[in-house]
Design a protein around this motif. Structure first.
Motif, PDB file in Angstrom:
ATOM      1  N   PHE A 223       0.795  -1.344   0.223  1.00 44.25           N
ATOM      2  CA  PHE A 223       0.247  -0.056   0.154  1.00 44.25           C
ATOM      3  C   PHE A 223       0.877   1.225   0.124  1.00 44.25           C
ATOM      4  O   PHE A 223       2.276   1.094   0.036  1.00 44.25           O
ATOM      5  CB  PHE A 223      -0.847   0.178   0.783  1.00 44.25           C
ATOM      6  CG  PHE A 223      -0.621  -0.238   2.844  1.00 44.25           C
ATOM      7  CD1 PHE A 223       0.425   1.383   3.271  1.00 44.25           C
ATOM      8  CD2 PHE A 223      -0.540  -1.151   3.449  1.00 44.25           C
ATOM      9  CE1 PHE A 223       0.682   0.779   4.042  1.00 44.25           C
ATOM     10  CE2 PHE A 223      -0.044  -0.847   4.955  1.00 44.25           C
ATOM     11  CZ  PHE A 223       0.578  -0.669   5.219  1.00 44.25           C
ATOM     12  N   CYS A 224       0.411   2.091  -0.586  1.00 44.91           N
ATOM     13  CA  CYS A 224       1.321   3.705  -0.805  1.00 44.91           C
ATOM     14  C   CYS A 224       0.573   4.251   0.683  1.00 44.91           C
ATOM     15  O   CYS A 224      -0.526   5.099   1.121  1.00 44.91           O
ATOM     16  CB  CYS A 224       0.594   4.176  -2.138  1.00 44.91           C
ATOM     17  SG  CYS A 224       1.572   6.029  -1.977  1.00 44.91           S
ATOM     18  N   VAL A 225       1.867   5.172   0.679  1.00 44.27           N
ATOM     19  CA  VAL A 225       1.425   6.231   2.591  1.00 44.27           C
ATOM     20  C   VAL A 225       2.145   7.423   1.701  1.00 44.27           C
ATOM     21  O   VAL A 225       3.170   8.081   1.295  1.00 44.27           O
ATOM     22  CB  VAL A 225       2.377   5.079   3.355  1.00 44.27           C
ATOM     23  CG1 VAL A 225       2.200   7.709   4.498  1.00 44.27           C
ATOM     24  CG2 VAL A 225       1.795   4.775   3.918  1.00 44.27           C
ATOM     25  N   ASP A 226       1.233   8.287   1.494  1.00 43.98           N
ATOM     26  CA  ASP A 226       1.193   9.759   1.473  1.00 43.98           C
ATOM     27  C   ASP A 226       1.774  10.695   1.980  1.00 43.98           C
ATOM     28  O   ASP A 226       0.718  10.590   3.420  1.00 43.98           O
ATOM     29  CB  ASP A 226      -0.366  10.777   0.677  1.00 43.98           C
ATOM     30  CG  ASP A 226       0.656  11.431   0.163  1.00 43.98           C
ATOM     31  OD1 ASP A 226       1.557  12.485  -0.034  1.00 43.98           O
ATOM     32  OD2 ASP A 226      -0.454  12.439  -0.637  1.00 43.98           O
ATOM     33  N   MET A 227       2.845  11.109   2.745  1.00 42.71           N
ATOM     34  CA  MET A 227       3.065  12.634   4.230  1.00 42.71           C
ATOM     35  C   MET A 227       3.623  13.765   3.395  1.00 42.71           C
ATOM     36  O   MET A 227       4.450  14.922   4.057  1.00 42.71           O
ATOM     37  CB  MET A 227       4.501  11.860   4.274  1.00 42.71           C
ATOM     38  CG  MET A 227       4.613  10.180   4.982  1.00 42.71           C
ATOM     39  SD  MET A 227       3.861  10.059   6.355  1.00 42.71           S
ATOM     40  CE  MET A 227       5.046  10.474   7.372  1.00 42.71           C
ATOM     41  N   SER A 228       2.742  14.100   2.462  1.00 43.71           N
ATOM     42  CA  SER A 228       3.269  15.453   1.446  1.00 43.71           C
ATOM     43  C   SER A 228       3.114  16.399   2.797  1.00 43.71           C
ATOM     44  O   SER A 228       3.109  17.603   2.617  1.00 43.71           O
ATOM     45  CB  SER A 228       2.341  15.537   0.287  1.00 43.71           C
ATOM     46  OG  SER A 228       0.947  15.099   0.104  1.00 43.71           O
ATOM     47  N   GLU A 229       1.700  16.612   3.463  1.00 43.14           N
ATOM     48  CA  GLU A 229       0.840  17.648   4.529  1.00 43.14           C
ATOM     49  C   GLU A 229       2.449  17.054   5.521  1.00 43.14           C
ATOM     50  O   GLU A 229       2.279  18.600   6.055  1.00 43.14           O
ATOM     51  CB  GLU A 229       0.180  17.002   5.045  1.00 43.14           C
ATOM     52  CG  GLU A 229      -0.329  15.565   6.562  1.00 43.14           C
ATOM     53  CD  GLU A 229      -1.352  15.565   6.290  1.00 43.14           C
ATOM     54  OE1 GLU A 229      -2.085  16.018   7.231  1.00 43.14           O
ATOM     55  OE2 GLU A 229      -2.155  14.457   5.709  1.00 43.14           O
ATOM     56  N   TYR A 230       3.285  16.383   6.005  1.00 42.80           N
ATOM     57  CA  TYR A 230       4.507  17.045   6.813  1.00 42.80           C
ATOM     58  C   TYR A 230       5.888  17.654   5.884  1.00 42.80           C
ATOM     59  O   TYR A 230       6.328  17.344   5.170  1.00 42.80           O
ATOM     60  CB  TYR A 230       4.283  15.500   7.941  1.00 42.80           C
ATOM     61  CG  TYR A 230       3.217  15.074   8.365  1.00 42.80           C
ATOM     62  CD1 TYR A 230       2.954  15.316   9.705  1.00 42.80           C
ATOM     63  CD2 TYR A 230       3.078  13.926   7.473  1.00 42.80           C
ATOM     64  CE1 TYR A 230       1.627  14.940  10.286  1.00 42.80           C
ATOM     65  CE2 TYR A 230       1.498  13.384   8.072  1.00 42.80           C
ATOM     66  CZ  TYR A 230       1.380  13.972   9.348  1.00 42.80           C
ATOM     67  OH  TYR A 230       0.319  13.451   9.497  1.00 42.80           O
ATOM     68  N   ASP A 231       5.767  18.786   7.076  1.00 42.52           N
ATOM     69  CA  ASP A 231       8.025  18.689   6.332  1.00 42.52           C
ATOM     70  C   ASP A 231       8.601  18.198   7.123  1.00 42.52           C
ATOM     71  O   ASP A 231       9.717  18.326   5.899  1.00 42.52           O
ATOM     72  CB  ASP A 231       7.588  20.716   6.889  1.00 42.52           C
ATOM     73  CG  ASP A 231       6.388  21.333   6.443  1.00 42.52           C
ATOM     74  OD1 ASP A 231       6.004  21.549   5.407  1.00 42.52           O
ATOM     75  OD2 ASP A 231       6.128  22.475   7.960  1.00 42.52           O
TER      76      ASP A 231
END
Length: 285
Positions: A223-231
């Motif tokens: 599965f894919c995890v998106d961490m784009s909202e974290y700096d």
């Protein structure tokens, strides 16, 4: 009195003083570990702990967060005299850890670290007795497919320690907490574990996101995890993903750089039956 009579005793006296100083430094006690530095319960060697890649990052240890994940483990390995951090794992079934198959390196010795007393920076290390990689994983051409392994800990001749295990089942989840046992990298690109721990809530993203970035098709085993909202930069810092005390995923493909906020995880729930069969366990624990 002849000058020679004065010089000779002086030389003898100086020689005796030099010998005494040399003896003193030769028998001086070995320096003791500074308070708060990482230590080991087994072997009791600070040097051994440092060689395994444990360092102190700051005075403020994230005790509450680390206690939230007592089953998070770090695997270190060596191929000669040098130890290095390899990857993260999770304790399951008391004597086993589940991790990525790419973590094992042929010809290397591997050990498992647990931060069982984070407040005092005390770590416990266990040697790995045996490995079981997924039968379909190709170590010569590594890929995220079938990138899963279990390793059995050698608990013989170590001090008593209560291992807390994460549990697992075959039910799908859509969210969880990423455990982040932080690492630092040196100029020679060697990684060190620190005493800084963090958790980040994440949601499982559509597999198409990771496909667009990595060109890897994600089936039910990943599965894919998106961490784009974290700096924060998460290179080499991902531990397993949990929901409650359930192990959900282990890292298969880490971000390429700090700007890349997508990661691919192996779906542990998909492999639950394989884990039970491989470890000869007859039921969920």
């Amino acid at each position: 009195m002849h000058p020679t009579c004065l010089v000779l005793p002086a030389l003898i006296l100086v020689s005796i003083m030099i010998v005494c100083i040399m003896v003193k430094f030769a028998v001086v006690d070995k320096p003791k570990p500074e308070p708060g530095e990482p230590t080991m319960l087994d072997h009791g060697s600070l040097r051994f702990a440092k060689n395994m890649g444990l360092i102190r990052l700051s005075e403020k240890s994230s005790l509450n967060v680390s206690e939230r994940f007592p089953y998070v483990a770090a695997i270190t390995r060596n191929s000669s005299r040098t130890w290095e951090f390899a990857c993260f794992a999770s304790v399951i079934l008391v004597k086993w850890v589940v991790t990525s198959a790419h973590c094992r390196r042929t010809g290397s010795t591997h050990r498992v670290f647990l931060y069982n007393d984070f407040a005092r920076n005390v770590s416990t290390s266990y040697p790995i007795m045996l490995w079981r990689l997924h039968e379909l994983y190709n170590s010569t051409i590594p890929s995220p497919k079938y990138d899963i392994a279990v390793a059995k800990l050698n608990l013989v001749n170590v001090l008593p320690f209560s291992l807390k295990s994460a549990y697992m089942d075959e039910y799908e989840v859509t969210a969880g907490d990423v455990s982040v046992w932080k690492t630092v990298s040196t100029m020679d690109k060697k990684l060190y574990l620190t005493n800084d721990f963090e958790k980040i809530p994440v949601f499982i993203a559509p597999g198409t996101k990771c496909y667009e970035s990595y060109g890897i098709y994600l089936d039910e085993s990943m599965f894919c995890v998106d961490m784009s909202e974290y700096d924060s930069c998460f290179i080499n810092e991902f531990g397993p993903i949990y929901t409650g005390d359930k192990i959900v995923g282990i890292i298969a493909v880490k971000p390429r750089d700090c700007d890349m906020k997508l990661a691919i995880f192996t779906n542990v729930s998909y492999y639950t039956n394989w884990i039970l069969r491989t470890t000869h366990t007859v039921q969920f624990v």
